[in-house]
Motif scaffolding. Structure first.
Motif, mmCIF file in Angstrom:
data_model
loop_
_atom_site.group_PDB
_atom_site.id
_atom_site.type_symbol
_atom_site.label_atom_id
_atom_site.label_comp_id
_atom_site.label_asym_id
_atom_site.label_seq_id
_atom_site.Cartn_x
_atom_site.Cartn_y
_atom_site.Cartn_z
ATOM 1 N N LEU A 1 41.635 -24.004 25.506
ATOM 2 C CA LEU A 1 40.685 -22.894 25.491
ATOM 3 C C LEU A 1 40.808 -22.097 24.198
ATOM 4 O O LEU A 1 39.800 -21.685 23.613
ATOM 5 C CB LEU A 1 40.926 -21.987 26.704
ATOM 6 N N ALA A 2 42.033 -21.885 23.721
ATOM 7 C CA ALA A 2 42.237 -21.168 22.459
ATOM 8 C C ALA A 2 41.610 -21.936 21.296
ATOM 9 O O ALA A 2 40.992 -21.338 20.400
ATOM 10 C CB ALA A 2 43.725 -20.949 22.215
ATOM 11 N N VAL A 3 41.745 -23.264 21.298
ATOM 12 C CA VAL A 3 41.141 -24.090 20.252
ATOM 13 C C VAL A 3 39.617 -23.943 20.274
ATOM 14 O O VAL A 3 38.965 -23.822 19.224
ATOM 15 C CB VAL A 3 41.549 -25.568 20.439
ATOM 16 N N GLN A 4 39.031 -23.929 21.457
ATOM 17 C CA GLN A 4 37.574 -23.778 21.577
ATOM 18 C C GLN A 4 37.117 -22.412 21.053
ATOM 19 O O GLN A 4 36.106 -22.314 20.340
ATOM 20 C CB GLN A 4 37.155 -23.949 23.039
ATOM 21 N N LEU A 5 37.856 -21.364 21.383
ATOM 22 C CA LEU A 5 37.484 -20.019 20.931
ATOM 23 C C LEU A 5 37.619 -19.866 19.425
ATOM 24 O O LEU A 5 36.817 -19.164 18.792
ATOM 25 C CB LEU A 5 38.341 -18.972 21.648
ATOM 26 N N ILE A 6 38.609 -20.520 18.834
ATOM 27 C CA ILE A 6 38.751 -20.458 17.380
ATOM 28 C C ILE A 6 37.566 -21.137 16.698
ATOM 29 O O ILE A 6 37.101 -20.692 15.638
ATOM 30 C CB ILE A 6 40.092 -21.101 16.950
ATOM 31 N N GLY A 7 37.042 -22.186 17.305
ATOM 32 C CA GLY A 7 35.839 -22.817 16.772
ATOM 33 C C GLY A 7 34.651 -21.868 16.751
ATOM 34 O O GLY A 7 33.870 -21.841 15.800
ATOM 35 N N ILE A 8 34.515 -21.070 17.804
ATOM 36 C CA ILE A 8 33.431 -20.078 17.840
ATOM 37 C C ILE A 8 33.710 -18.956 16.845
ATOM 38 O O ILE A 8 32.801 -18.468 16.154
ATOM 39 C CB ILE A 8 33.264 -19.513 19.260
ATOM 40 N N ALA A 9 34.979 -18.546 16.739
ATOM 41 C CA ALA A 9 35.351 -17.493 15.783
ATOM 42 C C ALA A 9 34.997 -17.898 14.362
ATOM 43 O O ALA A 9 34.645 -17.048 13.533
ATOM 44 C CB ALA A 9 36.850 -17.200 15.890
ATOM 45 N N ALA A 10 35.076 -19.194 14.058
ATOM 46 C CA ALA A 10 34.709 -19.668 12.725
ATOM 47 C C ALA A 10 33.271 -19.312 12.383
ATOM 48 O O ALA A 10 32.953 -18.987 11.238
ATOM 49 C CB ALA A 10 34.906 -21.184 12.650
ATOM 50 N N ILE A 11 32.397 -19.337 13.390
ATOM 51 C CA ILE A 11 30.987 -19.040 13.158
ATOM 52 C C ILE A 11 30.786 -17.557 12.857
ATOM 53 O O ILE A 11 30.086 -17.185 11.915
ATOM 54 C CB ILE A 11 30.137 -19.452 14.374
ATOM 55 N N PHE A 12 31.416 -16.687 13.657
ATOM 56 C CA PHE A 12 31.140 -15.265 13.423
ATOM 57 C C PHE A 12 31.956 -14.685 12.274
ATOM 58 O O PHE A 12 31.738 -13.535 11.878
ATOM 59 C CB PHE A 12 31.267 -14.451 14.709
ATOM 60 N N GLN A 13 32.876 -15.473 11.677
ATOM 61 C CA GLN A 13 33.617 -15.000 10.519
ATOM 62 C C GLN A 13 32.687 -14.505 9.408
ATOM 63 O O GLN A 13 32.907 -13.459 8.813
ATOM 64 C CB GLN A 13 34.483 -16.133 9.953
#
Length: 495
Positions: free
Chosen positions: A405-417
């Protein structure tokens, strides 16, 4: 809500009212028919680009120490999360909840105190040392006025957390942590006032050195107090909070000594007339500062309420959220530092009534911040598992549900960076103009009207959980980045 900043008068430097220097140059290059030659237009464009690129190096020189200070301060949260992660998911959920609440309130209050920064930077540009002194003194008084009610709230926070639907494990950990770290609130506000003064003078290096020292002190104090060492008992989450309290008091004491003892800071009598009330300056500080504080609080509230909704889903989701949000928050310190540097540059230019230089300063910081976040986006997308391994033991069975789940959220965080970096740089540029109400209104509609609404829809109502809540963050930050950039563009448009 005005579309022109108060800092500017109709007359620009060296130009007649309503006519900029660039316009004068264009007129002188016209032929007898009144049409400007093509080469003249090209020369003008080349000159404008040359001046813009010339703004990048001084912005980077000022931003470098500010970014280092932001990263140093953020590293404390990073170290806290990494060390608490070794205690297990329950402890990590507790510090996630407590840390989110504490820093939401701290961001709200220090956002108000940070009104010292545009007041100082514009006073520097206008050559008004008395205004600088009065602004910093009242910033210190404002810190006291804000800290007392917040510390009282944190002491009695436990029943409120239960009412918000948090799990018993998270509430117990968060309450113990908050009662230990609440004593750091006042020195954190005072440090912010002095930091705004030092950086407003374009001398950020002392803050950087103090913050780096504080980060090292935080790691050592965490180890001693959390796990037990030097004859002290292991205090767990309470030890983390006590370590932060020690660190913030140390930071304020060191910066206070520097302001008293070292040039050019000692040339200003910051502490000499501290007991003399100055209602007029305090009123101006609050008038500029409360929209800044509310705007920062609205943005932080987006993340706080998102964390509360994630916490209501379960401790596993909250632990994964804490890992991903710490990653995003750590990289965010770079555009935040660049934005603060841009705010100072914008304030200096606005103080001397130079509209063209003001626009260049703002766009330089926006460009630098956005470029950096594009780079971090690529890193987040390429090595998310490695990033998670910095926080969690990848082989521990207790972390098996948290890691994917943390890996998935980091993928989304990459977008809003990217949009996160853009919006903070644009907001700081507007604050350099003392334009604080506009960003506040934009933040409310973007973060809460769009971000929270869509996050709730996707994450809770449609059942996508933490990832759905994070897509709400993406939507809110994207809207804010667009509106804030447009507002700065309009505020600094040639008259």
């Amino acid at each position: 809500m005005s579309d022109r900043p108060d800092a500017f008068s109709p007359a620009e430097t060296g130009a007649s009212p309503g006519v900029s220097g660039d316009q004068d140059g264009a007129s002188s290059g016209q032929d007898r028919t009144g049409a400007a030659p093509t080469c003249g237009k090209r020369t003008e464009q080349d000159s404008a680009w040359s001046r813009f690129w010339g703004e990048i190096p001084p912005t980077l020189r000022l931003a470098g120490p500010v970014v280092a200070a932001q990263l140093g301060q953020m590293s404390m949260g990073f170290v806290d999360t990494v060390m608490v992660g070794r205690l297990g998911p329950d402890a990590l959920a507790g510090v996630a909840l407590g840390n989110t609440l504490f820093f939401f309130l701290l961001i709200l209050c220090t956002g108000m105190v940070q009104a010292v920064s545009p007041m100082v930077s514009q006073a520097v540009g206008a050559g008004k040392p008395d205004t600088i002194e009065r602004s910093v003194r009242q910033g210190l008084w404002l810190g006291i006025m804000l800290s007392v009610p917040v510390m009282t709230l944190l002491w009695f926070i436990e029943p409120i957390l239960h009412l918000l639907g948090q799990t018993d494990v998270a509430v117990d950990g968060a309450s113990a942590y908050l009662r230990a770290i609440m004593w750091a609130f006042l020195p954190a506000c005072w440090f912010t006032a002095l930091r705004s003064f030092v950086e407003g003078l374009a001398r950020p290096l002392p803050v950087t050195l103090i913050t780096i020292f504080a980060a090292c002190l935080n790691a050592g104090a965490n180890y001693v107090l959390m796990f037990g060492s030097l004859g002290l008992p292991a205090l767990g989450l309470v030890g983390t909070g006590l370590a932060s309290t020690i660190v913030f008091w140390t930071m304020f004491a060191l910066l206070g000594l520097l302001v008293v003892l070292r040039r050019p800071f000692r040339e200003y009598t910051i502490f000499g007339k501290l007991r003399i009330p100055d209602p007029e300056t305090l009123r101006e500080l609050v008038d500029i500062g409360w929209p800044m504080g509310v705007a920062r609080g609205i943005e932080a509230g987006l993340f706080m309420i998102t964390a509360l909704m994630v916490g209501a889903i379960g401790a596993t989701s909250l632990a994964a959220h804490q890992v991903a949000i710490q990653c995003a928050a750590f990289t965010f310190m770079v555009p935040m530092g660049v934005g603060i540097a841009g705010q100072v540059r914008v304030g200096h230019a606005a103080g001397r009534k130079d509209r063209a230089a003001t626009r260049r300063a703002g766009y330089a910081s926006i460009s630098i911040a956005t470029t950096f976040m594009v780079i971090t986006m690529v890193v987040f997308l390429m090595v998310p598992e490695w990033i998670v391994s910095l926080y969690l033991d990848m082989d521990a069975p207790k972390n098996a549900a948290v890691i994917p789940l943390a890996v998935q959220l980091i993928g989304i965080a990459a977008i809003f960076q990217v949009v996160d970096g853009l919006q903070i740089a644009a907001a700081e540029a507007l604050r350099g103009l003392k334009d604080t109400r506009g960003p506040m209104v934009i933040g409310f509609f973007s973060y809460w009207g769009i971000g929270l609404s869509l996050g709730y829809l996707f994450g809770v109502h449609l059942g996508f959980g933490a990832p759905g809540l994070w897509w709400g963050l993406v939507a809110g930050l994207t809207a804010a980045s667009i509106w804030l950039t447009i507002r700065f563009h309009r505020q600094t448009a040639p008259l």
